[in-house]
Design a protein around this motif. Structure first.
Motif, PDB file in Angstrom:
ATOM      1  N   VAL A  31      -4.061   1.787  -3.394  1.00 39.01           N
ATOM      2  CA  VAL A  31      -5.315   2.293  -3.970  1.00 39.01           C
ATOM      3  C   VAL A  31      -6.453   1.302  -3.731  1.00 39.01           C
ATOM      4  N   ILE A  32      -7.671   1.827  -3.769  1.00 32.91           N
ATOM      5  CA  ILE A  32      -8.880   1.015  -3.888  1.00 32.91           C
ATOM      6  C   ILE A  32      -9.499   1.387  -5.220  1.00 32.91           C
ATOM      7  N   ARG A  33      -9.593   0.433  -6.101  1.00 30.78           N
ATOM      8  CA  ARG A  33     -10.095   0.709  -7.443  1.00 30.78           C
ATOM      9  C   ARG A  33     -11.612   0.546  -7.499  1.00 30.78           C
ATOM     10  N   ARG A  34     -12.182   1.147  -8.489  1.00 29.31           N
ATOM     11  CA  ARG A  34     -13.612   1.018  -8.758  1.00 29.31           C
ATOM     12  C   ARG A  34     -13.930  -0.456  -9.036  1.00 29.31           C
ATOM     13  N   GLY A  55      -9.990   6.770   8.836  1.00 23.73           N
ATOM     14  CA  GLY A  55     -10.006   5.331   8.574  1.00 23.73           C
ATOM     15  C   GLY A  55      -8.835   4.950   7.693  1.00 23.73           C
ATOM     16  N   GLU A  56      -8.240   3.823   7.968  1.00 21.45           N
ATOM     17  CA  GLU A  56      -7.111   3.361   7.167  1.00 21.45           C
ATOM     18  C   GLU A  56      -7.475   2.022   6.546  1.00 21.45           C
ATOM     19  N   PRO A  57      -7.669   1.973   5.217  1.00 22.07           N
ATOM     20  CA  PRO A  57      -8.045   0.708   4.579  1.00 22.07           C
ATOM     21  C   PRO A  57      -7.006  -0.393   4.815  1.00 22.07           C
ATOM     22  N   ARG A  58      -7.504  -1.583   5.070  1.00 22.35           N
ATOM     23  CA  ARG A  58      -6.625  -2.743   5.283  1.00 22.35           C
ATOM     24  C   ARG A  58      -6.465  -3.509   3.969  1.00 22.35           C
ATOM     25  N   ASP A  59      -5.254  -3.942   3.722  1.00 20.28           N
ATOM     26  CA  ASP A  59      -4.952  -4.785   2.553  1.00 20.28           C
ATOM     27  C   ASP A  59      -5.313  -4.112   1.238  1.00 20.28           C
ATOM     28  N   ALA A  60      -5.166  -2.788   1.168  1.00 17.31           N
ATOM     29  CA  ALA A  60      -5.409  -2.097  -0.099  1.00 17.31           C
ATOM     30  C   ALA A  60      -4.357  -2.517  -1.118  1.00 17.31           C
ATOM     31  N   GLU A  61      -4.667  -2.326  -2.397  1.00 17.45           N
ATOM     32  CA  GLU A  61      -3.768  -2.758  -3.477  1.00 17.45           C
ATOM     33  C   GLU A  61      -2.533  -1.861  -3.538  1.00 17.45           C
ATOM     34  N   LEU A  62      -1.357  -2.474  -3.476  1.00 11.75           N
ATOM     35  CA  LEU A  62      -0.096  -1.734  -3.619  1.00 11.75           C
ATOM     36  C   LEU A  62       0.134  -1.489  -5.109  1.00 11.75           C
ATOM     37  N   CYS A  63       0.014  -0.235  -5.539  1.00  6.79           N
ATOM     38  CA  CYS A  63       0.128   0.057  -6.965  1.00  6.79           C
ATOM     39  C   CYS A  63       1.483   0.651  -7.330  1.00  6.79           C
ATOM     40  N   LEU A  64       2.253   1.070  -6.338  1.00  5.34           N
ATOM     41  CA  LEU A  64       3.579   1.632  -6.631  1.00  5.34           C
ATOM     42  C   LEU A  64       4.508   1.410  -5.456  1.00  5.34           C
ATOM     43  N   GLN A  65       5.723   0.986  -5.762  1.00  6.18           N
ATOM     44  CA  GLN A  65       6.793   0.888  -4.767  1.00  6.18           C
ATOM     45  C   GLN A  65       8.100   1.199  -5.491  1.00  6.18           C
ATOM     46  N   ARG A  66       8.697   2.316  -5.146  1.00  5.53           N
ATOM     47  CA  ARG A  66       9.912   2.737  -5.842  1.00  5.53           C
ATOM     48  C   ARG A  66      10.944   3.226  -4.832  1.00  5.53           C
TER      49      ARG A  66
END
Length: 257
Positions: A185-188, A133-144
């Motif tokens: 990521v998907i956070r708690r 499964g690939e989560p949709r619209d997950a939070e982008l926490c890093l882009q470098r």
């Protein structure tokens, strides 16, 4: 006359009793599903369901993302290679356009929990298996972006490459410009909607991808408006009718005797 009417109402109450029982049971079952109770979902093994709730830690607790080290319940990343394609047109006015290819992708496969809004997230909870499964619209926490070292120019150390999980592969065509790292990521506590098959593993109720199918995980879904359940209305209507017939019939029978 009162005795006859009362008797009829008591007979109606007897007829309504099993119907009321079934209606209340259907409502309680639906409420159990809405509240994401594992005991309610256990009766739907092998069926596909769609559940909306709040992300909770899995059996091993929260985890850290591979690149950024962010605390989460799921994480995934990809590495893109930006490059100049081989220029076959060597004319004076030739224009080169940069391109990019994904060379590594990864998604964590640890189970994470799903609980109803406002419920404790460390008790008995439904588990989600994010494999396949690939989560949709997950939070982008890093882009470098890390540039390719140039002769005589000091370049920042690429500390992310050793953290990349999964095999780096692909055809390295053309001249490398830079590497781009992205992590989600998907956070708690995040609201998610999960659609998959109900399974039971080692006593745990797990939502997973069915055989030959996929698992859908939607991140950041909006809260649904509170609506009165049709099952609840049905149960309330039958319960009220049963109570009225039983009470009124008893009173009329007593008055008619």
């Amino acid at each position: 006359m009162l005795l006859v009417i009362g008797s009829v109402m008591l007979v109606a109450a007897v007829v309504l009793l099993p119907l009321t029982f079934l209606a209340v049971r259907r409502w309680l079952r639906q409420r159990g599903l809405a509240r994401l109770r594992p005991s309610a979902l256990a009766g739907h093994v092998g069926q596909r369901v769609t559940l909306t709730g709040v992300a909770a830690p899995g059996p091993a607790g929260t985890i850290g993302s591979g690149l950024a080290g962010a605390e989460c319940v799921w994480h995934g990343h990809e590495v893109l290679r930006h490059y100049w394609p081989l220029n076959r047109d060597r004319g004076a006015n030739a224009v080169r356009e940069r391109a990019c290819d994904p060379i590594a992708e990864f998604g964590s496969e640890e189970l994470f929990g799903l609980v109803a809004e406002g419920a404790a997230d460390e008790g008995d909870r439904v588990m989600v298996d994010p494999a396949d499964g690939e989560p949709r619209d997950a939070e982008l926490c890093l882009q470098r972006v890390v540039g390719r070292p140039q002769p005589g120019v000091a370049a920042a150390a690429d500390d992310l490459l050793p953290r990349v999980r999964g095999r780096i592969s692909g055809v390295f065509r053309g001249e490398t410009i830079e590497f781009e790292y992205r992590e989600w990521v998907i956070r708690r506590g995040a609201r998610v909607r999960v659609s998959g098959e109900v399974q039971v593993r080692d006593g745990r109720v797990v939502i997973a991808a069915p055989e030959g199918g996929g698992l859908t995980i939607e991140h950041g879904v909006d809260a649904q408006p509170v609506r009165l359940s049709p099952r609840r209305r049905e149960a309330a209507a039958f319960s009220a009718a049963l109570a009225f017939c039983a009470l009124a019939g008893t009173v009329l029978v007593l008055l008619g005797i």
